[in-house]
Design a protein around this motif. Structure first.
Motif, PDB file in Angstrom:
ATOM      1  N   ASP A 148       7.540   5.378  -1.463  1.00 38.04           N
ATOM      2  CA  ASP A 148       6.442   5.552  -0.684  1.00 38.04           C
ATOM      3  C   ASP A 148       5.527   4.478  -0.328  1.00 38.04           C
ATOM      4  O   ASP A 148       4.224   4.925  -0.246  1.00 38.04           O
ATOM      5  CB  ASP A 148       5.905   7.070  -0.685  1.00 38.04           C
ATOM      6  CG  ASP A 148       6.758   8.024  -0.158  1.00 38.04           C
ATOM      7  OD1 ASP A 148       7.314   7.988   0.814  1.00 38.04           O
ATOM      8  OD2 ASP A 148       6.644   9.096  -0.723  1.00 38.04           O
ATOM      9  N   ARG A 149       6.069   3.327  -0.217  1.00 35.42           N
ATOM     10  CA  ARG A 149       5.168   2.333  -0.154  1.00 35.42           C
ATOM     11  C   ARG A 149       5.350   1.365   0.962  1.00 35.42           C
ATOM     12  O   ARG A 149       6.562   1.319   1.316  1.00 35.42           O
ATOM     13  CB  ARG A 149       5.023   1.239  -1.609  1.00 35.42           C
ATOM     14  CG  ARG A 149       4.237   2.075  -2.710  1.00 35.42           C
ATOM     15  CD  ARG A 149       4.630   1.199  -3.857  1.00 35.42           C
ATOM     16  NE  ARG A 149       6.001   0.710  -4.125  1.00 35.42           N
ATOM     17  CZ  ARG A 149       6.321  -0.291  -4.770  1.00 35.42           C
ATOM     18  NH1 ARG A 149       5.554  -1.275  -5.146  1.00 35.42           N
ATOM     19  NH2 ARG A 149       7.795  -0.617  -4.600  1.00 35.42           N
ATOM     20  N   GLN A 155       0.987  -1.241   0.008  1.00 32.01           N
ATOM     21  CA  GLN A 155      -0.180  -0.094   0.027  1.00 32.01           C
ATOM     22  C   GLN A 155       0.789   1.381  -0.017  1.00 32.01           C
ATOM     23  O   GLN A 155       2.006   1.194   0.466  1.00 32.01           O
ATOM     24  CB  GLN A 155      -0.737   0.213   1.306  1.00 32.01           C
ATOM     25  CG  GLN A 155      -1.645  -1.253   1.425  1.00 32.01           C
ATOM     26  CD  GLN A 155      -2.338  -1.040   2.851  1.00 32.01           C
ATOM     27  OE1 GLN A 155      -1.502  -1.008   3.869  1.00 32.01           O
ATOM     28  NE2 GLN A 155      -3.528  -1.239   2.966  1.00 32.01           N
ATOM     29  N   PRO A 156       0.186   2.348  -0.244  1.00 35.73           N
ATOM     30  CA  PRO A 156       1.016   3.692  -0.055  1.00 35.73           C
ATOM     31  C   PRO A 156       1.257   3.854   1.146  1.00 35.73           C
ATOM     32  O   PRO A 156       0.504   3.538   1.977  1.00 35.73           O
ATOM     33  CB  PRO A 156       0.051   4.847  -0.669  1.00 35.73           C
ATOM     34  CG  PRO A 156      -1.020   4.003  -1.675  1.00 35.73           C
ATOM     35  CD  PRO A 156      -0.737   2.499  -1.023  1.00 35.73           C
ATOM     36  N   ARG A 157       2.453   4.693   1.884  1.00 32.61           N
ATOM     37  CA  ARG A 157       2.782   4.817   3.077  1.00 32.61           C
ATOM     38  C   ARG A 157       1.641   5.768   3.666  1.00 32.61           C
ATOM     39  O   ARG A 157       1.054   6.486   2.986  1.00 32.61           O
ATOM     40  CB  ARG A 157       4.036   5.118   3.373  1.00 32.61           C
ATOM     41  CG  ARG A 157       4.744   4.800   4.627  1.00 32.61           C
ATOM     42  CD  ARG A 157       6.396   5.336   4.593  1.00 32.61           C
ATOM     43  NE  ARG A 157       6.889   4.528   3.749  1.00 32.61           N
ATOM     44  CZ  ARG A 157       8.191   4.616   3.021  1.00 32.61           C
ATOM     45  NH1 ARG A 157       8.961   6.075   3.211  1.00 32.61           N
ATOM     46  NH2 ARG A 157       8.649   3.960   2.086  1.00 32.61           N
ATOM     47  N   GLY A 158       1.359   5.525   4.987  1.00 32.95           N
ATOM     48  CA  GLY A 158       0.551   6.288   5.783  1.00 32.95           C
ATOM     49  C   GLY A 158      -1.037   5.933   5.381  1.00 32.95           C
ATOM     50  O   GLY A 158      -1.849   6.564   6.110  1.00 32.95           O
ATOM     51  N   ASP A 199       2.876  -8.482  13.836  1.00 31.26           N
ATOM     52  CA  ASP A 199       2.427  -7.719  12.332  1.00 31.26           C
ATOM     53  C   ASP A 199       3.890  -7.168  11.841  1.00 31.26           C
ATOM     54  O   ASP A 199       4.520  -6.849  12.578  1.00 31.26           O
ATOM     55  CB  ASP A 199       1.810  -6.392  12.801  1.00 31.26           C
ATOM     56  CG  ASP A 199       0.257  -6.688  13.150  1.00 31.26           C
ATOM     57  OD1 ASP A 199      -0.415  -7.600  12.296  1.00 31.26           O
ATOM     58  OD2 ASP A 199      -0.409  -6.187  13.955  1.00 31.26           O
ATOM     59  N   ILE A 200       4.135  -7.439  10.527  1.00 26.93           N
ATOM     60  CA  ILE A 200       5.377  -7.118   9.969  1.00 26.93           C
ATOM     61  C   ILE A 200       5.185  -6.110   8.896  1.00 26.93           C
ATOM     62  O   ILE A 200       4.097  -6.061   8.079  1.00 26.93           O
ATOM     63  CB  ILE A 200       6.096  -8.299   9.286  1.00 26.93           C
ATOM     64  CG1 ILE A 200       5.853  -9.648   9.958  1.00 26.93           C
ATOM     65  CG2 ILE A 200       7.051  -7.899   8.517  1.00 26.93           C
ATOM     66  CD1 ILE A 200       7.192  -9.839  11.051  1.00 26.93           C
ATOM     67  N   GLU A 201       5.848  -4.962   8.890  1.00 25.96           N
ATOM     68  CA  GLU A 201       5.660  -4.005   7.906  1.00 25.96           C
ATOM     69  C   GLU A 201       6.981  -3.688   7.410  1.00 25.96           C
ATOM     70  O   GLU A 201       8.213  -3.543   8.070  1.00 25.96           O
ATOM     71  CB  GLU A 201       5.493  -2.415   8.713  1.00 25.96           C
ATOM     72  CG  GLU A 201       4.799  -1.447   7.933  1.00 25.96           C
ATOM     73  CD  GLU A 201       4.489  -0.433   8.851  1.00 25.96           C
ATOM     74  OE1 GLU A 201       3.312  -0.608   9.512  1.00 25.96           O
ATOM     75  OE2 GLU A 201       5.081   0.635   8.796  1.00 25.96           O
ATOM     76  N   ILE A 202       7.258  -3.821   6.107  1.00 26.67           N
ATOM     77  CA  ILE A 202       8.456  -3.462   5.355  1.00 26.67           C
ATOM     78  C   ILE A 202       8.332  -2.209   4.256  1.00 26.67           C
ATOM     79  O   ILE A 202       7.380  -2.005   3.745  1.00 26.67           O
ATOM     80  CB  ILE A 202       8.653  -4.680   4.555  1.00 26.67           C
ATOM     81  CG1 ILE A 202       8.409  -6.196   5.038  1.00 26.67           C
ATOM     82  CG2 ILE A 202       9.892  -4.505   3.574  1.00 26.67           C
ATOM     83  CD1 ILE A 202       7.730  -7.125   4.272  1.00 26.67           C
ATOM     84  N   GLN A 203       9.371  -1.360   4.565  1.00 22.82           N
ATOM     85  CA  GLN A 203       9.413  -0.113   3.845  1.00 22.82           C
ATOM     86  C   GLN A 203       9.761  -0.435   2.559  1.00 22.82           C
ATOM     87  O   GLN A 203      10.867  -0.866   2.274  1.00 22.82           O
ATOM     88  CB  GLN A 203      10.070   0.865   4.767  1.00 22.82           C
ATOM     89  CG  GLN A 203       9.670   1.395   6.293  1.00 22.82           C
ATOM     90  CD  GLN A 203       8.394   1.632   6.068  1.00 22.82           C
ATOM     91  OE1 GLN A 203       8.002   2.603   5.686  1.00 22.82           O
ATOM     92  NE2 GLN A 203       7.639   1.192   7.079  1.00 22.82           N
ATOM     93  N   LEU A 204       9.216   0.084   1.535  1.00 19.59           N
ATOM     94  CA  LEU A 204       9.426  -0.275   0.155  1.00 19.59           C
ATOM     95  C   LEU A 204      10.036   1.136  -0.488  1.00 19.59           C
ATOM     96  O   LEU A 204       9.520   2.179  -0.070  1.00 19.59           O
ATOM     97  CB  LEU A 204       8.526  -0.806  -0.547  1.00 19.59           C
ATOM     98  CG  LEU A 204       7.959  -2.164   0.011  1.00 19.59           C
ATOM     99  CD1 LEU A 204       6.798  -2.631  -0.692  1.00 19.59           C
ATOM    100  CD2 LEU A 204       9.112  -3.272  -0.186  1.00 19.59           C
TER     101      LEU A 204
END
Lengths: 163, 163
Positions: free
Chosen positions: B108-109, A159-162, B100-105
């Motif tokens: 801005d995704r 998804q888009p960040r935020g 919950d895992i969050e991966i910065q892409l």
């Protein structure tokens, strides 16, 4: 991963159309002369998926088939394999982790391991070997693919960040 | 798989010695000009192994490093990664499947998923991508390796038939 592989083959067929060559050239392409060509890589990936599930659920593995000669035939094999996999109920895997698995190997050898080890140490590394090598053959031949194609199954989690 | 990868690099260094070329040529070898070279493939495989475990156990992922320039440096990175992985107690993974895992892409995704999905759909396909592509680069360059090298971790499960 099989769905992604089908999408990679589409990109190969697309390049063939754009450049005006027979897509069967890609099906016969190798990274080394004594490695399997793309067609056989796809065929073996499908066989491994099918046979791993068969072995883990106590069924006889399917006999090996000749690989397809065209992109359409390979895509048909992939689709049939996905259908087969979708038809296996989750409950069929009950007890698979402790099941004794025996794999007949060339030169009168046999590999024996539990189902849990078979999944982690045999089925997954072999399956990924053929999927990734198929990708590498296509990529090496100029097909315009990247990680988003290889990882197409993850698109719904991005998804888009935020948000 | 990292141990096997180290063995594949040994076979590359062996070919370099036999043929009298600098093994660093292999470290810089690509399957396509816009794909990572062997050195980066090995580096990223190690980072993925380390970061997947970090994420699943709730630690911050390690910052990316520059890949080694020689076979010896790459083997050192692999050995350090294996040491790191052996140092993580099994109990540290408790609850990892629902984490919950969050991966910065890039662009801005962000990718969000449970730990169970992260392991199956992200960590494993990415990890195998880089291990197999490292194999394929070596194989494409004439290094004498085969499935027994790629699958060296399974040797203890193989016996003569009838035993």
């Amino acid at each position: 991963m099989l769905g992604n592989l089908s999408g990679l083959l589409d990109k190969g067929a697309q390049l063939a159309q754009t450049k005006g060559f027979d897509p069967a050239v890609l099906v016969g392409a190798h990274l080394a002369p004594d490695m399997f060509a793309l067609g056989r890589q796809v065929q073996v990936a499908c066989e491994l998926a099918r046979n791993s599930v068969a072995r883990l659920t106590g069924q006889a593995p399917a006999p090996a088939q000749e690989p397809g000669q065209t992109v359409e035939e390979l895509k048909g094999t992939i689709a049939a394999t996905i259908d087969y996999l979708h038809g296996i109920a989750a409950a069929t895997f009950e007890g698979a982790d402790t099941r004794d698995i025996e794999i007949q190997l060339p030169n009168d050898r046999v590999a024996r391991m539990t189902g849990a080890r078979y999944l982690r140490d045999w089925a997954l590394p072999h399956f990924y070997f053929h999927v990734v090598t198929a990708y590498d053959i296509l990529r090496h031949n100029g097909v315009e693919i990247g990680k988003p194609n290889y990882m197409a199954h993850i698109a719904d989690a991005i998804q888009p960040r935020g948000q």
